[in-house]
Design a protein around this motif. Structure first.
Motif, PDB file in Angstrom:
ATOM      1  N   GLY A  16       0.799  -1.212   0.000  1.00 42.74           N
ATOM      2  CA  GLY A  16       0.000   0.000   0.000  1.00 42.74           C
ATOM      3  C   GLY A  16       0.833   1.263   0.000  1.00 42.74           C
ATOM      4  O   GLY A  16       2.072   1.221  -0.062  1.00 42.74           O
ATOM      5  N   SER A  17       0.137   2.395   0.095  1.00 46.15           N
ATOM      6  CA  SER A  17       0.787   3.706   0.041  1.00 46.15           C
ATOM      7  C   SER A  17       0.302   4.599   1.166  1.00 46.15           C
ATOM      8  O   SER A  17      -0.823   4.451   1.656  1.00 46.15           O
ATOM      9  CB  SER A  17       0.477   4.390  -1.295  1.00 46.15           C
ATOM     10  OG  SER A  17       0.988   3.652  -2.386  1.00 46.15           O
ATOM     11  N   TYR A  60      18.122   9.793  -1.013  1.00 47.29           N
ATOM     12  CA  TYR A  60      17.339   8.730  -0.396  1.00 47.29           C
ATOM     13  C   TYR A  60      18.253   7.639   0.135  1.00 47.29           C
ATOM     14  O   TYR A  60      19.302   7.359  -0.443  1.00 47.29           O
ATOM     15  CB  TYR A  60      16.382   8.092  -1.411  1.00 47.29           C
ATOM     16  CG  TYR A  60      15.364   9.046  -1.984  1.00 47.29           C
ATOM     17  CD1 TYR A  60      15.646   9.798  -3.111  1.00 47.29           C
ATOM     18  CD2 TYR A  60      14.123   9.190  -1.384  1.00 47.29           C
ATOM     19  CE1 TYR A  60      14.717  10.677  -3.639  1.00 47.29           C
ATOM     20  CE2 TYR A  60      13.177  10.062  -1.895  1.00 47.29           C
ATOM     21  CZ  TYR A  60      13.485  10.813  -3.024  1.00 47.29           C
ATOM     22  OH  TYR A  60      12.552  11.679  -3.528  1.00 47.29           O
ATOM     23  N   ALA A  61      17.794   7.011   1.188  1.00 48.06           N
ATOM     24  CA  ALA A  61      18.449   5.789   1.624  1.00 48.06           C
ATOM     25  C   ALA A  61      18.223   4.730   0.547  1.00 48.06           C
ATOM     26  O   ALA A  61      17.188   4.726  -0.133  1.00 48.06           O
ATOM     27  CB  ALA A  61      17.873   5.327   2.951  1.00 48.06           C
ATOM     28  N   ASP A  62      19.190   3.857   0.379  1.00 45.70           N
ATOM     29  CA  ASP A  62      19.125   2.886  -0.719  1.00 45.70           C
ATOM     30  C   ASP A  62      17.841   2.063  -0.702  1.00 45.70           C
ATOM     31  O   ASP A  62      17.247   1.792  -1.752  1.00 45.70           O
ATOM     32  CB  ASP A  62      20.335   1.956  -0.653  1.00 45.70           C
ATOM     33  CG  ASP A  62      21.609   2.648  -1.092  1.00 45.70           C
ATOM     34  OD1 ASP A  62      22.700   2.123  -0.795  1.00 45.70           O
ATOM     35  OD2 ASP A  62      21.524   3.718  -1.725  1.00 45.70           O
ATOM     36  N   PHE A  68       9.932   5.664  -2.364  1.00 50.08           N
ATOM     37  CA  PHE A  68       9.569   6.867  -1.622  1.00 50.08           C
ATOM     38  C   PHE A  68       9.957   8.107  -2.430  1.00 50.08           C
ATOM     39  O   PHE A  68      10.963   8.117  -3.136  1.00 50.08           O
ATOM     40  CB  PHE A  68      10.302   6.915  -0.284  1.00 50.08           C
ATOM     41  CG  PHE A  68       9.875   5.875   0.713  1.00 50.08           C
ATOM     42  CD1 PHE A  68       8.985   4.866   0.389  1.00 50.08           C
ATOM     43  CD2 PHE A  68      10.376   5.906   2.003  1.00 50.08           C
ATOM     44  CE1 PHE A  68       8.596   3.910   1.319  1.00 50.08           C
ATOM     45  CE2 PHE A  68      10.008   4.958   2.950  1.00 50.08           C
ATOM     46  CZ  PHE A  68       9.124   3.960   2.594  1.00 50.08           C
ATOM     47  N   THR A  69       9.165   9.155  -2.267  1.00 42.48           N
ATOM     48  CA  THR A  69       9.469  10.433  -2.905  1.00 42.48           C
ATOM     49  C   THR A  69       9.281  11.559  -1.905  1.00 42.48           C
ATOM     50  O   THR A  69       8.205  11.701  -1.308  1.00 42.48           O
ATOM     51  CB  THR A  69       8.550  10.684  -4.110  1.00 42.48           C
ATOM     52  OG1 THR A  69       8.688   9.606  -5.042  1.00 42.48           O
ATOM     53  CG2 THR A  69       8.912  11.990  -4.805  1.00 42.48           C
ATOM     54  N   LEU A  81       6.299  13.208   2.238  1.00 40.53           N
ATOM     55  CA  LEU A  81       6.948  11.950   1.910  1.00 40.53           C
ATOM     56  C   LEU A  81       5.885  11.012   1.360  1.00 40.53           C
ATOM     57  O   LEU A  81       5.002  10.561   2.105  1.00 40.53           O
ATOM     58  CB  LEU A  81       7.630  11.329   3.129  1.00 40.53           C
ATOM     59  CG  LEU A  81       8.421  10.047   2.833  1.00 40.53           C
ATOM     60  CD1 LEU A  81       9.661  10.375   1.988  1.00 40.53           C
ATOM     61  CD2 LEU A  81       8.848   9.341   4.125  1.00 40.53           C
ATOM     62  N   GLN A  82       5.960  10.769   0.069  1.00 36.87           N
ATOM     63  CA  GLN A  82       5.065   9.814  -0.562  1.00 36.87           C
ATOM     64  C   GLN A  82       5.717   8.450  -0.490  1.00 36.87           C
ATOM     65  O   GLN A  82       6.833   8.265  -0.976  1.00 36.87           O
ATOM     66  CB  GLN A  82       4.804  10.195  -2.018  1.00 36.87           C
ATOM     67  CG  GLN A  82       3.929   9.210  -2.774  1.00 36.87           C
ATOM     68  CD  GLN A  82       2.511   9.175  -2.256  1.00 36.87           C
ATOM     69  OE1 GLN A  82       1.913  10.216  -1.979  1.00 36.87           O
ATOM     70  NE2 GLN A  82       1.958   7.973  -2.117  1.00 36.87           N
ATOM     71  N   MET A  83       5.030   7.500   0.121  1.00 35.14           N
ATOM     72  CA  MET A  83       5.572   6.160   0.318  1.00 35.14           C
ATOM     73  C   MET A  83       4.699   5.161  -0.423  1.00 35.14           C
ATOM     74  O   MET A  83       3.510   5.032  -0.123  1.00 35.14           O
ATOM     75  CB  MET A  83       5.625   5.823   1.807  1.00 35.14           C
ATOM     76  CG  MET A  83       6.396   6.842   2.632  1.00 35.14           C
ATOM     77  SD  MET A  83       6.615   6.327   4.350  1.00 35.14           S
ATOM     78  CE  MET A  83       4.904   6.362   4.912  1.00 35.14           C
ATOM     79  N   ASN A  84       5.294   4.486  -1.375  1.00 43.27           N
ATOM     80  CA  ASN A  84       4.584   3.478  -2.164  1.00 43.27           C
ATOM     81  C   ASN A  84       5.219   2.112  -1.950  1.00 43.27           C
ATOM     82  O   ASN A  84       6.332   2.001  -1.449  1.00 43.27           O
ATOM     83  CB  ASN A  84       4.636   3.833  -3.644  1.00 43.27           C
ATOM     84  CG  ASN A  84       3.974   5.159  -3.947  1.00 43.27           C
ATOM     85  OD1 ASN A  84       3.012   5.557  -3.290  1.00 43.27           O
ATOM     86  ND2 ASN A  84       4.486   5.856  -4.948  1.00 43.27           N
TER      87      ASN A  84
END
Length: 120
Positions: A16-17, A60-62, A68-69, A81-84
């Motif tokens: 999810g996001s 970004y962390a690897d 993530f954006t 922080l967009q997390m997909n």
């Protein structure tokens, strides 16, 4: 008074996001590098992503690259922080950080954190 207020955390299923927001006040937001960190239970706080003061550079962390954006809106004094494609191991408290160098010191502010739980 400096404030960083995170929001947008919650419970999400794997894959999810979520979109986290951090609303800043009390300082010159567009002069600060903004970052997201996270801390999982029993682990050290780690950098998730950072964005330069005017938004031209990000890092970004690897393990977050491609999923993530980080972005910012200096007119709204807010960083996102967009997390997909969330994974179980993304479960953590996510913190917003503002930082800039100063004369003889570094200005470094933290939010209170928002919980992200990835679980089926």
């Amino acid at each position: 008074q400096v404030q960083l207020v995170e929001s947008g955390g919650g419970l999400v299923q794997p894959g999810g996001s979520l979109r986290l927001s951090c609303a800043a006040s009390g300082f010159a937001f567009n002069s600060y590098v903004m970052s997201w960190y996270r801390q999982a239970p029993g682990k050290e706080r780690e950098l998730v992503a950072g964005i330069s003061s005017l938004g031209g550079f990000t890092n970004y962390a690897d393990s977050m690259k491609g999923r993530f954006t980080i972005s910012r809106d200096n007119a709204k004094n807010t960083v996102y922080l967009q997390m997909n494609s969330l994974k179980l191991e993304d479960t953590a408290v996510y913190y917003c950080n503002a930082k800039r160098p100063g004369l003889g010191r570094e200005y470094d502010y933290w939010g209170q954190g928002t919980q992200v739980t990835v679980s089926s």
